[in-house]
Motif scaffolding. Structure first.
Motif, mmCIF file in Angstrom:
data_model
loop_
_atom_site.group_PDB
_atom_site.id
_atom_site.type_symbol
_atom_site.label_atom_id
_atom_site.label_comp_id
_atom_site.label_asym_id
_atom_site.label_seq_id
_atom_site.Cartn_x
_atom_site.Cartn_y
_atom_site.Cartn_z
ATOM 1 N N LEU A 216 -70.313 -23.814 -43.076
ATOM 2 C CA LEU A 216 -70.179 -24.443 -41.753
ATOM 3 C C LEU A 216 -68.720 -24.686 -41.391
ATOM 4 C CD1 LEU A 216 -73.087 -27.033 -41.912
ATOM 5 C CD2 LEU A 216 -72.832 -25.229 -40.213
ATOM 6 N N ARG A 219 -64.760 -27.904 -42.980
ATOM 7 C CA ARG A 219 -65.068 -29.323 -43.204
ATOM 8 C C ARG A 219 -66.310 -29.464 -44.081
ATOM 9 N NH1 ARG A 219 -62.260 -32.241 -39.478
ATOM 10 N NH2 ARG A 219 -61.074 -30.905 -38.089
ATOM 11 N N LEU A 221 -69.499 -31.565 -44.935
ATOM 12 C CA LEU A 221 -70.325 -32.590 -44.278
ATOM 13 C C LEU A 221 -71.204 -33.295 -45.303
ATOM 14 C CD1 LEU A 221 -71.515 -30.526 -41.171
ATOM 15 C CD2 LEU A 221 -69.424 -31.863 -41.435
ATOM 16 N N THR A 225 -75.484 -35.405 -42.378
ATOM 17 C CA THR A 225 -74.883 -34.768 -41.201
ATOM 18 C C THR A 225 -75.150 -33.265 -41.217
ATOM 19 O OG1 THR A 225 -73.115 -36.408 -41.365
ATOM 20 C CG2 THR A 225 -72.754 -34.609 -39.827
ATOM 21 N N PRO A 228 -78.791 -32.188 -39.490
ATOM 22 C CA PRO A 228 -78.867 -31.944 -38.043
ATOM 23 C C PRO A 228 -77.937 -30.838 -37.563
ATOM 24 C CG PRO A 228 -77.909 -34.122 -38.494
ATOM 25 C CD PRO A 228 -78.447 -33.604 -39.786
ATOM 26 N N VAL A 229 -76.767 -30.701 -38.167
ATOM 27 C CA VAL A 229 -75.835 -29.648 -37.738
ATOM 28 C C VAL A 229 -76.443 -28.273 -38.010
ATOM 29 C CG1 VAL A 229 -73.626 -28.539 -38.311
ATOM 30 C CG2 VAL A 229 -73.710 -31.005 -37.863
ATOM 31 N N ALA A 232 -79.317 -27.555 -35.649
ATOM 32 C CA ALA A 232 -78.818 -27.278 -34.299
ATOM 33 C C ALA A 232 -78.225 -25.875 -34.211
ATOM 34 C CB ALA A 232 -77.764 -28.313 -33.904
ATOM 35 N N LYS A 233 -77.521 -25.444 -35.264
ATOM 36 C CA LYS A 233 -76.911 -24.111 -35.265
ATOM 37 C C LYS A 233 -77.972 -23.014 -35.381
ATOM 38 C CE LYS A 233 -72.325 -24.526 -35.302
ATOM 39 N NZ LYS A 233 -71.746 -24.128 -34.006
ATOM 40 N N MET B 99 -66.289 -34.532 -38.523
ATOM 41 C CA MET B 99 -66.524 -33.298 -37.773
ATOM 42 C C MET B 99 -65.331 -32.845 -36.939
ATOM 43 S SD MET B 99 -70.562 -33.438 -36.790
ATOM 44 C CE MET B 99 -70.559 -31.689 -36.351
ATOM 45 N N ALA B 183 -72.047 -22.454 -27.770
ATOM 46 C CA ALA B 183 -70.805 -22.822 -28.443
ATOM 47 C C ALA B 183 -69.619 -22.059 -27.867
ATOM 48 C CB ALA B 183 -70.929 -22.538 -29.938
ATOM 49 N N LEU B 216 -81.335 -31.492 -24.654
ATOM 50 C CA LEU B 216 -81.463 -30.854 -25.973
ATOM 51 C C LEU B 216 -82.911 -30.502 -26.285
ATOM 52 C CD1 LEU B 216 -79.013 -33.024 -28.065
ATOM 53 C CD2 LEU B 216 -78.854 -30.566 -27.734
ATOM 54 N N THR B 225 -77.961 -38.947 -34.365
ATOM 55 C CA THR B 225 -78.371 -37.558 -34.596
ATOM 56 C C THR B 225 -77.880 -36.679 -33.444
ATOM 57 O OG1 THR B 225 -80.373 -38.445 -35.608
ATOM 58 C CG2 THR B 225 -80.354 -36.090 -35.192
ATOM 59 N N PRO B 228 -74.001 -35.249 -33.972
ATOM 60 C CA PRO B 228 -73.782 -33.994 -34.715
ATOM 61 C C PRO B 228 -74.497 -32.784 -34.102
ATOM 62 C CG PRO B 228 -75.087 -35.547 -36.035
ATOM 63 C CD PRO B 228 -74.572 -36.295 -34.844
ATOM 64 N N VAL B 229 -75.669 -32.992 -33.526
ATOM 65 C CA VAL B 229 -76.394 -31.865 -32.926
ATOM 66 C C VAL B 229 -75.609 -31.308 -31.738
ATOM 67 C CG1 VAL B 229 -78.450 -31.277 -31.556
ATOM 68 C CG2 VAL B 229 -78.700 -32.482 -33.738
ATOM 69 N N ALA B 232 -72.497 -29.489 -32.906
ATOM 70 C CA ALA B 232 -72.849 -28.200 -33.518
ATOM 71 C C ALA B 232 -73.213 -27.169 -32.457
ATOM 72 C CB ALA B 232 -74.011 -28.382 -34.493
ATOM 73 N N LYS B 233 -73.918 -27.607 -31.404
ATOM 74 C CA LYS B 233 -74.311 -26.679 -30.337
ATOM 75 C C LYS B 233 -73.107 -26.245 -29.508
ATOM 76 C CE LYS B 233 -78.890 -26.274 -30.276
ATOM 77 N NZ LYS B 233 -79.321 -24.946 -30.752
ATOM 78 N N PHE B 235 -69.709 -26.284 -30.118
ATOM 79 C CA PHE B 235 -68.464 -25.742 -30.667
ATOM 80 C C PHE B 235 -68.729 -24.776 -31.816
ATOM 81 C CE2 PHE B 235 -67.456 -29.849 -28.820
ATOM 82 C CZ PHE B 235 -66.477 -29.457 -27.914
ATOM 83 N N ASN B 236 -67.792 -23.843 -32.004
ATOM 84 C CA ASN B 236 -67.785 -22.997 -33.195
ATOM 85 C C ASN B 236 -67.120 -23.807 -34.298
ATOM 86 O OD1 ASN B 236 -68.785 -20.694 -31.724
ATOM 87 N ND2 ASN B 236 -66.756 -20.633 -30.768
ATOM 88 N N LEU B 237 -67.908 -24.472 -35.107
ATOM 89 C CA LEU B 237 -67.329 -25.371 -36.123
ATOM 90 C C LEU B 237 -66.555 -24.568 -37.168
ATOM 91 C CD1 LEU B 237 -70.353 -27.785 -36.703
ATOM 92 C CD2 LEU B 237 -68.420 -28.081 -35.182
#
Lengths: 237, 237
Positions: A216, A219, A221, A225, A228-229, A232-233, B99, B183, B216, B225, B228-229, B232-233, B235-237
């Motif tokens: 991910l 970072r 997590l 965290t 949910p990340v 969502a992805k 994050m 994202a 969402l 929640t 982070p969701v 994640a949606k 941005f390109n983490l």
């Protein structure tokens, strides 16, 4: 509570339910209901709809119930998580139920402390309490199944390859990994490690079982965290 | 702690730092360091790299420090959140720091209970403690800024339109909303409401300030929640 969950035991006739316990307190103190108030309700593992408060006595609320809508679609996911420390567990049960996970498997791993398996939060009753809180938050009625698997190797060698067959099978791990794939509605198996991560031997075994290693970004997590990340992805929520 | 954060005060000469406090305990008990151990370190608002444990005495660890790598890229985001209940605050500070959020604005809203503004968790010292825990988790060194804005209307009328100018400006709210966009690395302003959501008046004001309403899906997420969701949606983490 965005949805009041009812069980068969709450019904005194096919369209009338009577609630007491924490739900009574919540409806009175937070929703401040009175006779005539409308409340969103659902039947555990059944339909959802609305109810009208008909009678309130000192300790019980009688509701006239009408349900005709299905639960929201589940995530097409089997989620496998190394047993987290007890103080994270409650939150993880709630989060996965809120987000629509229907199959959770908690497994052992080298970095899971043995004592974690002794926590009182792992009884079926305690788990269901947290799952129900999560469903009430997420406006869902379908109770997730939770399995506890205390031995890593037999699960990963004998059962996981079959679970992964024909699905998108992934393990989230920061090393030797490709970026997390894009959202889809594909059937997925997702494995998430413990704090400190899986050890190399475990990653090898998971890879052999068919799971591709994904990361991910730079970072790291916390598990609570990462869950949910990753959901969502990976999914169109 | 995936990164030991050091301040200027920890250095006894340009390449030698001395740590005591909770960091000493953590290094000894969790990382089980001994002389010669290598530890990932970073300077608050500075570079990161490695350190070698040189001396351990009863209460302090001396480290030989070498830093030459930049912090991971920040999220291009100004995050505006209606002040959550105190027990969620710590977790939200940690999560946003982990994050990569660098600008957090906590605002008032109709459904924020007045008592929430009195919590001891909103002092600068307490906020920074939680942010630092989040940075240590996320392997980052850049401390986020946190602003507390106790009046909704002047902020949304006078300041928010300027903040949103030329950016992707969004408010997460389940009603009259479009699906969360994909994202990107676009500069973004994201507004998240309180438990129970913004009231219609507030959504109107936020829309007028330039924020588009996004949702969402059918499930309602807790703020802790949703954060982070959404990150994640979006941005390109």
């Amino acid at each position: 509570m965005n949805l009041l969950l009812l069980t068969a035991q709450d019904f005194i006739n096919p369209t009338t339910a009577m609630v007491c316990d924490r739900r009574y307190t919540h409806l009175m103190e937070i929703h401040k209901v009175s006779p005539g108030s409308q409340v969103r309700v659902g039947l555990i593992n059944g339909l959802q709809g609305d109810a009208i408060v008909s009678v309130i006595d000192g300790q019980r609320i009688e509701l006239s119930v009408h349900v005709d809508q299905p639960a929201p679609p589940p995530l097409p996911l089997t989620l496998v998580v190394a047993l987290p420390r007890p103080k994270m567990l409650k939150r993880i049960f709630q989060t996965i139920a809120t987000m629509g996970v229907k199959e959770l498997i908690l497994i052992n791993s080298y970095r899971v402390e043995k004592s974690y398996w002794q926590t009182p939060w792992l009884t079926e009753e305690k788990i269901n309490e947290q799952l129900i809180l999560g469903l009430e938050q997420g406006v869902d009625t379908t109770l997730p199944s939770v399995r506890l698997i205390k031995r890593f190797k037999p699960f990963v060698e004998d059962e996981l390859p079959g679970l992964c067959q024909g699905k998108r099978a992934l393990v989230a791990h920061p090393k030797q990994a490709v970026p997390c794939p894009q959202a889809s509605n594909q059937e997925t198996v997702l494995v998430i490690g413990p704090e400190g991560g899986f050890i190399d031997y475990e990653i090898d075994k998971l890879n052999q079982a068919g799971c591709k290693t994904i990361h991910l970004g730079p970072r790291i997590l916390r598990v609570e965290t990462a869950v949910p990340v990753l959901l969502a992805k990976l999914f169109n929520l």
